[in-house]
Design an enzyme around this catalytic site. Structure first.
Site, PDB file in Angstrom:
ATOM      1  N   HIS A  27      25.140 -63.140 -13.132  1.00 48.39           N
ATOM      2  CA  HIS A  27      25.775 -61.675 -11.184  1.00 48.39           C
ATOM      3  C   HIS A  27      25.187 -60.548 -11.913  1.00 48.39           C
ATOM      4  CE1 HIS A  27      28.188 -61.152  -7.810  1.00 48.39           C
ATOM      5  NE2 HIS A  27      27.658 -59.856  -8.282  1.00 48.39           N
ATOM      6  N   ARG A  82       9.696 -47.309  -4.357  1.00 47.40           N
ATOM      7  CA  ARG A  82       8.439 -47.315  -3.044  1.00 47.40           C
ATOM      8  C   ARG A  82       7.138 -48.289  -3.351  1.00 47.40           C
ATOM      9  NH1 ARG A  82       9.994 -41.094  -1.370  1.00 47.40           N
ATOM     10  NH2 ARG A  82      12.086 -41.134  -1.641  1.00 47.40           N
ATOM     11  N   GLY A 183      26.488 -56.593  -0.553  1.00 53.53           N
ATOM     12  CA  GLY A 183      27.415 -55.519   0.517  1.00 53.53           C
ATOM     13  C   GLY A 183      28.400 -55.488   1.165  1.00 53.53           C
ATOM     14  N   HIS A 210      28.195 -63.867  -2.068  1.00 54.17           N
ATOM     15  CA  HIS A 210      29.385 -62.522  -2.507  1.00 54.17           C
ATOM     16  C   HIS A 210      30.633 -62.952  -1.586  1.00 54.17           C
ATOM     17  CE1 HIS A 210      26.501 -60.191  -4.503  1.00 54.17           C
ATOM     18  NE2 HIS A 210      27.315 -59.400  -4.894  1.00 54.17           N
ATOM     19  N   GLU A 213      35.515 -60.191  -2.459  1.00 53.94           N
ATOM     20  CA  GLU A 213      35.514 -58.300  -3.904  1.00 53.94           C
ATOM     21  C   GLU A 213      36.129 -58.132  -2.796  1.00 53.94           C
ATOM     22  OE1 GLU A 213      31.530 -56.902  -3.493  1.00 53.94           O
ATOM     23  OE2 GLU A 213      32.264 -55.454  -5.549  1.00 53.94           O
ATOM     24  N   ASP A 291      26.973 -57.318 -13.020  1.00 58.71           N
ATOM     25  CA  ASP A 291      27.144 -56.626 -11.596  1.00 58.71           C
ATOM     26  C   ASP A 291      26.187 -56.312 -11.269  1.00 58.71           C
ATOM     27  OD1 ASP A 291      27.395 -57.022  -9.260  1.00 58.71           O
ATOM     28  OD2 ASP A 291      29.404 -56.207  -8.959  1.00 58.71           O
TER      29      ASP A 291
HETATM   30  O1  LIG Z   1      18.239 -51.595   2.649  1.00 60.09           O
HETATM   31  C1  LIG Z   1      19.317 -51.027   4.118  1.00 60.09           C
HETATM   32  O2  LIG Z   1      18.429 -50.912   4.712  1.00 60.09           O
HETATM   33  C2  LIG Z   1      20.330 -51.900   4.390  1.00 60.09           C
HETATM   34  C3  LIG Z   1      20.810 -51.129   4.915  1.00 60.09           C
HETATM   35  C4  LIG Z   1      22.090 -51.376   5.598  1.00 60.09           C
HETATM   36  C5  LIG Z   1      23.249 -52.072   4.494  1.00 60.09           C
HETATM   37  C6  LIG Z   1      23.001 -52.100   3.353  1.00 60.09           C
HETATM   38  C7  LIG Z   1      23.497 -53.138   2.166  1.00 60.09           C
HETATM   39  O3  LIG Z   1      24.606 -53.328   2.301  1.00 60.09           O
HETATM   40  C8  LIG Z   1      23.127 -52.783   0.838  1.00 60.09           C
HETATM   41  C9  LIG Z   1      23.860 -53.262  -0.282  1.00 60.09           C
HETATM   42  C10 LIG Z   1      23.188 -53.750  -1.600  1.00 60.09           C
HETATM   43  O4  LIG Z   1      23.903 -53.904  -2.252  1.00 60.09           O
HETATM   44  C11 LIG Z   1      23.830 -54.634  -3.184  1.00 60.09           C
HETATM   45  N1  LIG Z   1      24.953 -55.043  -4.589  1.00 60.09           N
HETATM   46  C12 LIG Z   1      24.736 -54.916  -5.843  1.00 60.09           C
HETATM   47  N2  LIG Z   1      26.037 -54.605  -6.057  1.00 60.09           N
HETATM   48  C13 LIG Z   1      26.980 -55.458  -5.218  1.00 60.09           C
HETATM   49  C14 LIG Z   1      28.357 -55.948  -4.906  1.00 60.09           C
HETATM   50  O5  LIG Z   1      28.969 -55.381  -6.168  1.00 60.09           O
HETATM   51  N3  LIG Z   1      28.989 -56.514  -4.336  1.00 60.09           N
HETATM   52  C15 LIG Z   1      28.222 -56.384  -3.193  1.00 60.09           C
HETATM   53  N4  LIG Z   1      26.854 -55.960  -2.797  1.00 60.09           N
HETATM   54  C16 LIG Z   1      26.181 -55.729  -3.845  1.00 60.09           C
HETATM   55  C17 LIG Z   1      23.391 -56.110  -2.236  1.00 60.09           C
HETATM   56  O6  LIG Z   1      22.672 -57.385  -3.013  1.00 60.09           O
HETATM   57  C18 LIG Z   1      22.563 -55.519  -1.721  1.00 60.09           C
HETATM   58  O7  LIG Z   1      21.514 -54.941  -1.899  1.00 60.09           O
HETATM   59  C19 LIG Z   1      20.915 -52.029   2.936  1.00 60.09           C
HETATM   60 ZN   LIG Z   2      27.582 -57.868  -6.950  1.00 58.62          ZN
END
Ligand SMILES: O=C(O)c1cccc(C(=O)CC[C@H]2O[C@@H](n3cnc4c(=O)[nH]cnc43)[C@H](O)[C@@H]2O)c1
Ligand SMILES: [Zn+2]
EC number: 3.5.4.40
Length: 353
Positions: A27, A82, A183, A210, A213, A291
């Site tokens: 993870h 990018r 997310g 997930h 959490e 993580d």
């Molecule tokens: O990319 C976008 O434009 C976008 C728009 C709206 C919402 C999101 C996300 O919610 C992206 C979340 C992002 O966070 C990552 N992540 C990393 N660590 C964790 C964690 O501990 N728990 C949950 N999510 C996590 C996940 O893989 C998403 O890429 C994006």
């Molecule tokens: Zn995660």
């Protein structure tokens, strides 16, 4: 951000044992693994970004008030990636960091939607991660596999796009083994993603959302029932529901526990209050993971040191923990046997010194 890369309460001997212990990481997020050097290098290339260019300043920048703040900061780093070359560099450098910690196998969670919606060509994106995967395996000996996750808060458009990228035979990368959901969880109900998980599972991918959490145990039940989860990302709140713990234990559904992450995002107040011990007591298979390591001031070695303290593990216990991750991974049987054998040989040599 946590300041100590090695839990200061771990004994010096155990720290040395952990450092050379062959490990599997199940993870760990792609963008969340960008080292301070890579983040500051990318930030310097893109002066329009609010991400600091000074690695020292990142310590403050990566201090989170809550989970929503963490996601905000996370997306500001996503904005720095990018070009396909950025993707390749990031992936290759993440593999180098994993190899340094004797990680033999890692399932890296990637959010392709976030990159394609920011304009990176989908074909070039897949080629970049695959190119880095192959280079990492031949140069560092670390086997990488991918989990494509839906950023749930971005809605069903993101779910559709992620599913398409994961299941289209012309695009799907060779290293892809699983399908996830990440997310924020609040207001992002798991059942709505069932049709997308059904398609991914039908295409041969494993289900690893997930859940639990930042919300309660019902989210874990939903991930099991609707998304047919084979492992649970975090699953922290499962500790609040004895029936759920019994179910996870009986059905051998491993939890991907990330202790330092839970403190950094303030999902759990302190490490001593982390329910990892309750999971083990209930017979749940526990794997320990990092993580988003640089964002949380940790790495996998430190998570093993934390687990050793919380679970009162000696070298044999740590070796069992490492073998849990190997067994819970989506490696083939020969690959699992190879790494488990390495863990046993290393541990026997260490104890026989
Ligand atoms: O990319 C976008 O434009 C976008 C728009 C709206 C919402 C999101 C996300 O919610 C992206 C979340 C992002 O966070 C990552 N992540 C990393 N660590 C964790 C964690 O501990 N728990 C949950 N999510 C996590 C996940 O893989 C998403 O890429 C994006
Ligand atoms: Zn995660």
């Amino acid at each position: 951000m946590t300041q100590h890369l090695v839990d200061p309460r771990a004994s010096r001997d155990l720290t040395a044992f952990i450092a050379e212990l062959p490990k599997a990481e199940l993870h760990v997020h792609h963008v969340g693994s960008a080292s301070p050097r890579i983040v500051s290098e990318l930030a310097a290339r893109h002066p329009d970004s609010k991400v600091p260019t000074d690695p020292e300043a990142l310590v403050d920048y990566f201090t989170f008030t809550d989970f929503a703040h963490f996601i905000d900061v996370y997306l500001s780093v996503v904005d720095l990636i990018r070009t396909p070359e950025d993707v390749r560099l990031l992936t290759y450098e993440v593999a180098r960091d994993l190899a340094r910690q004797q990680v033999r196998y890692a399932e890296l969670t990637i959010t392709p939607f976030s990159s394609t919606r920011r304009g990176i060509d989908e074909r070039a994106f897949m080629d970049a991660i695959e190119d880095a995967r192959k280079a990492a395996e031949s140069e560092f000996g670390t086997v990488l596999r991918w989990c494509f996750d839906i950023p749930g808060e971005a809605g069903l458009e993101a779910a559709e796009e992620t599913t398409r990228l994961a299941t289209d035979d012309r695009l799907r990368p060779e290293g892809l083994v699983s399908f996830g959901l990440g997310g924020p969880e609040v207001g992002v109900e798991r059942p709505q993603f069932k049709p997308y998980f059904d398609r991914a599972i039908a295409a041969g991918l494993h289900s690893v959302p997930h859940a639990g959490e930042t919300t309660g145990p019902q989210t874990v039940w939903d991930a099991l029932t609707h998304l047919r989860a084979e492992r649970i990302g975090h699953g922290t709140s499962s500790a609040q529901d004895p029936k759920l713990l019994a179910h996870l234990a009986e059905h051998r559904i491993p939890l991907e526990v990330c202790p330092t992450s839970n403190i950094a995002t303030r999902a759990v107040r302190t490490l001593d209050e982390h329910p990892i011990k309750e999971f083990v007591r209930a017979g749940v298979i526990v794997t320990v993971n990092s993580d988003d390591p640089p964002m949380f001031g940790t790495d996998l070695d430190n998570e093993y040191a934390v687990a050793a303290r919380l679970l009162e593990l000696d070298e044999r216990g740590l070796a069992e923990l490492a073998k849990n991750a190997v067994e819970a991974s989506f490696l083939d049987a020969a690959g699992k046997a190879r790494i488990a054998g390495e863990i046993d040989t290393y541990t026997a040599q260490w104890l026989g010194r």
